[in-house]
Scaffold this motif. Structure first.
Motif, PDB file in Angstrom:
ATOM      1  N   LEU A   1     -23.818   0.306  21.553  1.00  0.00           N
ATOM      2  CA  LEU A   1     -23.988   1.805  21.314  1.00  0.00           C
ATOM      3  C   LEU A   1     -25.046   2.133  20.850  1.00  0.00           C
ATOM      4  O   LEU A   1     -25.486   3.350  21.404  1.00  0.00           O
ATOM      5  CB  LEU A   1     -22.745   1.997  20.251  1.00  0.00           C
ATOM      6  CG  LEU A   1     -22.270   3.543  20.448  1.00  0.00           C
ATOM      7  CD1 LEU A   1     -21.739   3.857  21.655  1.00  0.00           C
ATOM      8  CD2 LEU A   1     -21.146   3.628  19.181  1.00  0.00           C
ATOM      9  N   LEU A   2     -25.966   1.333  20.046  1.00  0.00           N
ATOM     10  CA  LEU A   2     -26.999   1.866  19.302  1.00  0.00           C
ATOM     11  C   LEU A   2     -28.246   1.634  20.402  1.00  0.00           C
ATOM     12  O   LEU A   2     -29.250   2.621  20.467  1.00  0.00           O
ATOM     13  CB  LEU A   2     -27.521   1.121  18.179  1.00  0.00           C
ATOM     14  CG  LEU A   2     -26.534   1.265  16.796  1.00  0.00           C
ATOM     15  CD1 LEU A   2     -26.853   0.370  15.761  1.00  0.00           C
ATOM     16  CD2 LEU A   2     -26.482   2.746  16.318  1.00  0.00           C
ATOM     17  N   ASN A   3     -28.161   0.642  21.096  1.00  0.00           N
ATOM     18  CA  ASN A   3     -29.566   0.506  21.842  1.00  0.00           C
ATOM     19  C   ASN A   3     -29.457   1.042  23.308  1.00  0.00           C
ATOM     20  O   ASN A   3     -30.745   1.658  23.573  1.00  0.00           O
ATOM     21  CB  ASN A   3     -29.243  -0.998  22.205  1.00  0.00           C
ATOM     22  CG  ASN A   3     -29.771  -2.102  21.306  1.00  0.00           C
ATOM     23  OD1 ASN A   3     -30.410  -1.641  20.351  1.00  0.00           O
ATOM     24  ND2 ASN A   3     -29.424  -3.229  21.544  1.00  0.00           N
ATOM     25  N   THR A   4     -28.338   1.598  23.985  1.00  0.00           N
ATOM     26  CA  THR A   4     -28.576   2.636  24.902  1.00  0.00           C
ATOM     27  C   THR A   4     -27.778   3.625  24.922  1.00  0.00           C
ATOM     28  O   THR A   4     -26.770   3.774  24.057  1.00  0.00           O
ATOM     29  CB  THR A   4     -27.934   1.646  26.260  1.00  0.00           C
ATOM     30  OG1 THR A   4     -26.590   1.300  25.750  1.00  0.00           O
ATOM     31  CG2 THR A   4     -28.453   0.410  26.270  1.00  0.00           C
ATOM     32  N   SER A   5     -28.104   4.503  25.706  1.00  0.00           N
ATOM     33  CA  SER A   5     -27.319   5.891  25.495  1.00  0.00           C
ATOM     34  C   SER A   5     -26.673   6.578  26.706  1.00  0.00           C
ATOM     35  O   SER A   5     -25.845   7.339  26.696  1.00  0.00           O
ATOM     36  CB  SER A   5     -28.440   6.753  25.011  1.00  0.00           C
ATOM     37  OG  SER A   5     -29.323   7.223  26.133  1.00  0.00           O
ATOM     38  N   ASP A   6     -27.139   5.884  27.948  1.00  0.00           N
ATOM     39  CA  ASP A   6     -26.379   6.736  29.227  1.00  0.00           C
ATOM     40  C   ASP A   6     -25.085   5.850  29.429  1.00  0.00           C
ATOM     41  O   ASP A   6     -25.021   5.384  30.580  1.00  0.00           O
ATOM     42  CB  ASP A   6     -27.353   6.391  30.348  1.00  0.00           C
ATOM     43  CG  ASP A   6     -27.691   5.358  30.708  1.00  0.00           C
ATOM     44  OD1 ASP A   6     -27.498   4.328  29.926  1.00  0.00           O
ATOM     45  OD2 ASP A   6     -28.316   5.194  31.786  1.00  0.00           O
ATOM     46  N   HIS A   7     -24.063   5.792  28.525  1.00  0.00           N
ATOM     47  CA  HIS A   7     -22.901   5.007  28.797  1.00  0.00           C
ATOM     48  C   HIS A   7     -22.038   5.910  29.485  1.00  0.00           C
ATOM     49  O   HIS A   7     -21.938   7.008  29.476  1.00  0.00           O
ATOM     50  CB  HIS A   7     -22.059   4.933  27.243  1.00  0.00           C
ATOM     51  CG  HIS A   7     -23.008   3.705  26.644  1.00  0.00           C
ATOM     52  ND1 HIS A   7     -23.409   4.015  25.615  1.00  0.00           N
ATOM     53  CD2 HIS A   7     -23.078   2.350  26.709  1.00  0.00           C
ATOM     54  CE1 HIS A   7     -24.117   2.916  25.077  1.00  0.00           C
ATOM     55  NE2 HIS A   7     -23.656   1.883  25.886  1.00  0.00           N
ATOM     56  N   HIS A   8     -21.309   5.181  30.462  1.00  0.00           N
ATOM     57  CA  HIS A   8     -20.052   6.069  31.255  1.00  0.00           C
ATOM     58  C   HIS A   8     -18.949   5.952  30.329  1.00  0.00           C
ATOM     59  O   HIS A   8     -18.786   5.080  29.182  1.00  0.00           O
ATOM     60  CB  HIS A   8     -19.960   5.131  32.511  1.00  0.00           C
ATOM     61  CG  HIS A   8     -20.974   5.258  33.451  1.00  0.00           C
ATOM     62  ND1 HIS A   8     -20.947   6.253  34.459  1.00  0.00           N
ATOM     63  CD2 HIS A   8     -22.012   4.588  33.414  1.00  0.00           C
ATOM     64  CE1 HIS A   8     -22.123   6.126  35.204  1.00  0.00           C
ATOM     65  NE2 HIS A   8     -22.836   5.047  34.695  1.00  0.00           N
TER      66      HIS A   8
ATOM     67  N   ASP B   1     -15.940   4.861  31.012  1.00  0.00           N
ATOM     68  CA  ASP B   1     -15.157   3.615  30.624  1.00  0.00           C
ATOM     69  C   ASP B   1     -15.890   2.313  29.986  1.00  0.00           C
ATOM     70  O   ASP B   1     -15.243   1.804  29.037  1.00  0.00           O
ATOM     71  CB  ASP B   1     -14.978   2.892  32.265  1.00  0.00           C
ATOM     72  CG  ASP B   1     -16.257   2.677  32.998  1.00  0.00           C
ATOM     73  OD1 ASP B   1     -16.565   3.605  33.732  1.00  0.00           O
ATOM     74  OD2 ASP B   1     -16.839   1.500  32.666  1.00  0.00           O
ATOM     75  N   THR B   2     -17.214   2.588  29.754  1.00  0.00           N
ATOM     76  CA  THR B   2     -17.975   1.577  29.033  1.00  0.00           C
ATOM     77  C   THR B   2     -17.566   1.937  27.545  1.00  0.00           C
ATOM     78  O   THR B   2     -17.512   1.037  26.684  1.00  0.00           O
ATOM     79  CB  THR B   2     -19.480   1.682  29.120  1.00  0.00           C
ATOM     80  OG1 THR B   2     -19.604   1.456  30.553  1.00  0.00           O
ATOM     81  CG2 THR B   2     -20.121   0.549  28.480  1.00  0.00           C
TER      82      THR B   2
ATOM     83  N   HIS C   1     -20.670  13.538  23.947  1.00  0.00           N
ATOM     84  CA  HIS C   1     -22.132  13.109  24.492  1.00  0.00           C
ATOM     85  C   HIS C   1     -23.136  13.188  23.356  1.00  0.00           C
ATOM     86  O   HIS C   1     -24.339  12.866  23.765  1.00  0.00           O
ATOM     87  CB  HIS C   1     -22.473  14.169  25.746  1.00  0.00           C
ATOM     88  CG  HIS C   1     -21.712  14.167  26.858  1.00  0.00           C
ATOM     89  ND1 HIS C   1     -21.609  12.855  27.538  1.00  0.00           N
ATOM     90  CD2 HIS C   1     -20.673  14.778  27.462  1.00  0.00           C
ATOM     91  CE1 HIS C   1     -20.781  12.937  28.629  1.00  0.00           C
ATOM     92  NE2 HIS C   1     -20.221  14.076  28.631  1.00  0.00           N
TER      93      HIS C   1
ATOM     94  N   SER D   1     -24.903  11.399  20.362  1.00  0.00           N
ATOM     95  CA  SER D   1     -24.948   9.885  19.953  1.00  0.00           C
ATOM     96  C   SER D   1     -24.567   9.838  18.433  1.00  0.00           C
ATOM     97  O   SER D   1     -23.779   8.777  17.996  1.00  0.00           O
ATOM     98  CB  SER D   1     -26.074   9.261  20.210  1.00  0.00           C
ATOM     99  OG  SER D   1     -27.112   9.992  19.709  1.00  0.00           O
TER     100      SER D   1
ATOM    101  N   ILE E   1     -21.031  -4.724  28.243  1.00  0.00           N
ATOM    102  CA  ILE E   1     -21.967  -5.254  29.024  1.00  0.00           C
ATOM    103  C   ILE E   1     -22.035  -5.483  30.140  1.00  0.00           C
ATOM    104  O   ILE E   1     -22.715  -6.192  31.067  1.00  0.00           O
ATOM    105  CB  ILE E   1     -22.686  -6.425  27.961  1.00  0.00           C
ATOM    106  CG1 ILE E   1     -21.762  -7.448  27.896  1.00  0.00           C
ATOM    107  CG2 ILE E   1     -23.029  -5.977  26.657  1.00  0.00           C
ATOM    108  CD1 ILE E   1     -22.428  -8.785  27.564  1.00  0.00           C
TER     109      ILE E   1
ATOM    110  N   ALA F   1     -26.381  12.242  26.972  1.00  0.00           N
ATOM    111  CA  ALA F   1     -26.680  11.392  28.250  1.00  0.00           C
ATOM    112  C   ALA F   1     -26.103  12.096  29.460  1.00  0.00           C
ATOM    113  O   ALA F   1     -25.080  12.815  29.453  1.00  0.00           O
ATOM    114  CB  ALA F   1     -25.741  10.039  27.839  1.00  0.00           C
TER     115      ALA F   1
ATOM    116  N   TYR G   1     -32.952  -7.171  22.945  1.00  0.00           N
ATOM    117  CA  TYR G   1     -33.112  -5.808  23.371  1.00  0.00           C
ATOM    118  C   TYR G   1     -34.568  -5.413  23.354  1.00  0.00           C
ATOM    119  O   TYR G   1     -35.137  -5.567  22.280  1.00  0.00           O
ATOM    120  CB  TYR G   1     -32.158  -4.617  22.890  1.00  0.00           C
ATOM    121  CG  TYR G   1     -32.559  -3.482  23.782  1.00  0.00           C
ATOM    122  CD1 TYR G   1     -31.853  -3.436  24.915  1.00  0.00           C
ATOM    123  CD2 TYR G   1     -32.978  -2.326  22.907  1.00  0.00           C
ATOM    124  CE1 TYR G   1     -31.920  -2.130  25.592  1.00  0.00           C
ATOM    125  CE2 TYR G   1     -32.955  -1.300  23.735  1.00  0.00           C
ATOM    126  CZ  TYR G   1     -32.591  -1.077  24.996  1.00  0.00           C
ATOM    127  OH  TYR G   1     -32.842   0.079  25.769  1.00  0.00           O
TER     128      TYR G   1
END
Lengths: 460, 157
Positions: free
Chosen positions: A105-112, A114-115, A177, A179, A231, B55, B119
């Protein structure tokens, strides 16, 4: 090239499946475990050499620290403490799922969406597993604060509230949306999940720990599978699903062995039964015996069955029991062991304890296998077991353990019960077996008692 | 025999999953790096996080995305059945080693932990990843070793 990484994960998953399959026979089980370990090595190496991974310092520190601690734990644990060990390992797996989902959750932001739901579930199930397992660990270690089942007033209402709160957090997490809000929700999930884990396990008594350990095993798998959805990794999904399924099967077996439903174990409190006056009446005709008399009885016995319970392991009597069975076998008797599914403190625990004492596994008979043949047994020696040989499970429909499958030792010609006193077992009820005409009580500490019998038999 | 069929079905489902990922990768042409590994996210999406900007998932890849989800769910459900098939046949004698062994396998979370710790933008997420590696690795190493120890006792005869 692109497909190589997922294909290697597929190979690892197949190794897990084949490993578990090969593990189902005592002769090949070691190979099965090694296949599983090989699959894990392949999965780890694949991940490290995947082009998506760059910062190797943290990875190296983590791998080395985990390996050292894990090795020390595995080398030093006593076989009697295996349930605590497995409980602790379950919890650590759950804890890892919480952290992986959080750092994703911290490392990436364009989550769908379902993710994000998977992130939430991973955090929730992981937190429940982590804290539930730690409480189970404390109960198995018999820490005084956790020894008695505790439950808050209207515990089930609080638990339901926590589940609702978690659903709310997951919904906000998935559809927000922002973060910052997402992170706040995730922390909320992790915290309320932690409380849920403690509240779920704390009211459960020590006798039901085999069920709890199995259930936590299942949860740790499901948490891993949820992380797999976070992931997008099939190896995690497959391995997690396998473990989740195996935990559920073992949970079912344990519940069936206690004749209780899972919800009864999780939410119900076992009713105590039998008044004090009743006990005196039941135990009016109890006869006690001595090592020399037992040796005389064993002298003519063709077929002897030991019925061990966890009390035997606590008294460290398993080696003495094996010594006695060797002496009896040398005199021409057939010696077997009748193992009740909940004889130990986790599924199959008694078998491990006896295997450690060098008892061959083909002498260990399951309850269903040995029960029909018990009427041809000359002497049954019950040591450290109580509720699992209580005939009121069969005869008294009002008993708290009514309907629980038991080992029918009362059908044997002579029953010798080695026990310190007439105190009740986990279920807290009197045992009519002790007063039956074919039963003899020998009040003593398990290990010393068996050693004295060995001495008396040798002196014959 | 029955479990063999299930294993084959599982493999087919995994291949379907791989194909779906290809479909997704080609559809989201904008994000080249995500085609390399589904776990890798391009750095510009990370800068979005730094700005706290919302996002915006590419709508063009949504159909591919739901295919991936369906494929993953397929793999999950079939694996549960494979698990039931295999475990139900394990004799009670081996239930404790089975549990500690499967426990070690559930430490597969270490894969996710390594990805998180490695990462490219080192930060608090990578630190949590490292802690996760420690926890999962204790689970893996401790689980397999203790299982080995127990199984050797059963093998003696």
């Amino acid at each position: 090239m692109n497909a190589l990484v997922p294909l290697l994960y597929l190979v690892a998953s197949v190794l897990f499946i084949v490993g578990l399959k090969v593990m189902s026979l005592p002769r090949t089980a070691v190979r099965g475990n090694l296949l599983g370990a090989l699959g894990m090595l392949l999965a780890i190496l694949t991940t490290i050499f995947d082009r998506g991974v760059t910062g190797y310092l943290f990875i190296a520190i983590g791998l080395i620290a985990g390996t050292v601690i894990g090795t020390l734990m595995a080398k030093n644990v006593a076989m009697t403490a295996m349930p605590q060990m497995v409980g602790m390992l379950n919890g650590l797996g759950g804890g890892a799922s919480v952290l992986v989902a959080f750092s994703d959750l911290l490392n990436t932001s364009d989550h769908h969406v379902d993710t994000l739901i998977a992130v939430g579930l991973s955090g929730l199930i992981g937190a429940v597993t982590f804290w539930g397992s730690l409480v189970a660990y404390a109960k198995l270690e018999e820490w005084p604060q956790f020894k008695k089942p505790h439950s808050l007033p209207s515990q089930q209402l609080i638990n339901a509230g926590l589940v609702g709160l978690n659903c709310l957090f997951i919904a906000i997490l998935a559809f927000s949306h922002n973060s910052a809000i997402q992170i706040a929700c995730y922390l909320g999930i992790a915290i309320s999940g932690s409380f849920l884990g403690v509240f779920l396990v704390n009211p459960i008594g020590g006798a039901d720990m085999p069920v709890v350990i199995s259930l936590m095993n299942s949860y740790s798998g499901i948490a891993g599978a949820a992380t797999g959805f976070v992931i997008d990794n099939n190896a995690l999904i497959i391995a997690g699903a396998l473990v989740g399924a195996s935990g559920i099967i073992l949970t079912q077996i344990m519940c069936k062995a206690m004749n209780r439903s899972l919800s009864n174990v999780l939410f119900g409190v076992m009713a105590g039964g039998g008044s004090a006056g009743n006990v005196d009446e039941i135990y009016a005709n109890v006869r006690s015996t001595s090592p020399d008399d037992i040796a005389m009885i064993l002298d003519g016995a063709q077929r002897v069955v030991f019925v061990p319970g966890y009390g035997m392991a606590v008294a460290q009597a398993q080696h003495a029991v094996r010594e006695l069975s060797k002496v009896l076998e040398a005199r021409g008797a057939v010696v077997e062991y009748a193992i009740h599914p909940v004889a130990g403190r986790m599924p199959g625990h008694m078998n491990v304890l006896l295997a450690e004492a060098d008892v061959s596994y083909d002498k260990l008979k399951e309850m269903d296998e040995i029960n029909p043949t018990l009427d041809s047994v000359d002497v049954a020696i019950v040591i450290g077991a109580n509720d699992v040989v209580n005939p009121s499970a069969r005869t008294d429909p009002k008993s708290p353990i009514a309907g629980m499958p038991i080992i029918d030792v009362d059908k044997c010609r002579t029953v010798i019960v080695i026990k310190r006193s007439l105190s009740p077992g986990f279920a807290g009820i009197p045992n009519p077996l002790f007063a039956m005409p074919n039963t003899l009580m020998y009040y003593a500490d398990g290990q010393q008692a068996v050693l004295d019998i060995v001495k008396a038999v040798k002196a014959l | 025999m029955k479990s063999l069929i299930v294993v084959m079905a599982l493999s087919i489902a995994t291949l379907v999953g791989l194909v779906c990922m290809r479909v997704q990768a080609t559809q989201s042409g904008k994000n080249q790096e995500s085609a390399v590994s589904q776990s890798t996210i391009s750095s510009d999406s990370n800068s979005e996080l730094a700005q706290g900007a919302p996002a915006n998932p590419q709508t063009s890849s949504d159909s591919g995305r739901s295919l991936v989800l369906v494929a993953s769910l397929t793999v999950f459900v079939l694996s549960v059945f494979v698990g039931f098939e295999i475990i139900a046949k394990v004799p009670p004698t081996l239930h404790t080693p089975l549990m500690s062994g499967s426990n070690a396998i559930s430490g597969i979370t270490v894969v996710g932990a390594i990805i998180a710790a490695g990462y490219k933008e080192t930060g608090i997420g990578s630190f949590f990843g490292m802690v996760a590696i420690v926890l999962a690795m204790i689970n893996v190493v401790g689980g397999f070793l203790v299982t080995h120890r127990m199984l050797l006792m059963f093998k003696k005869r």
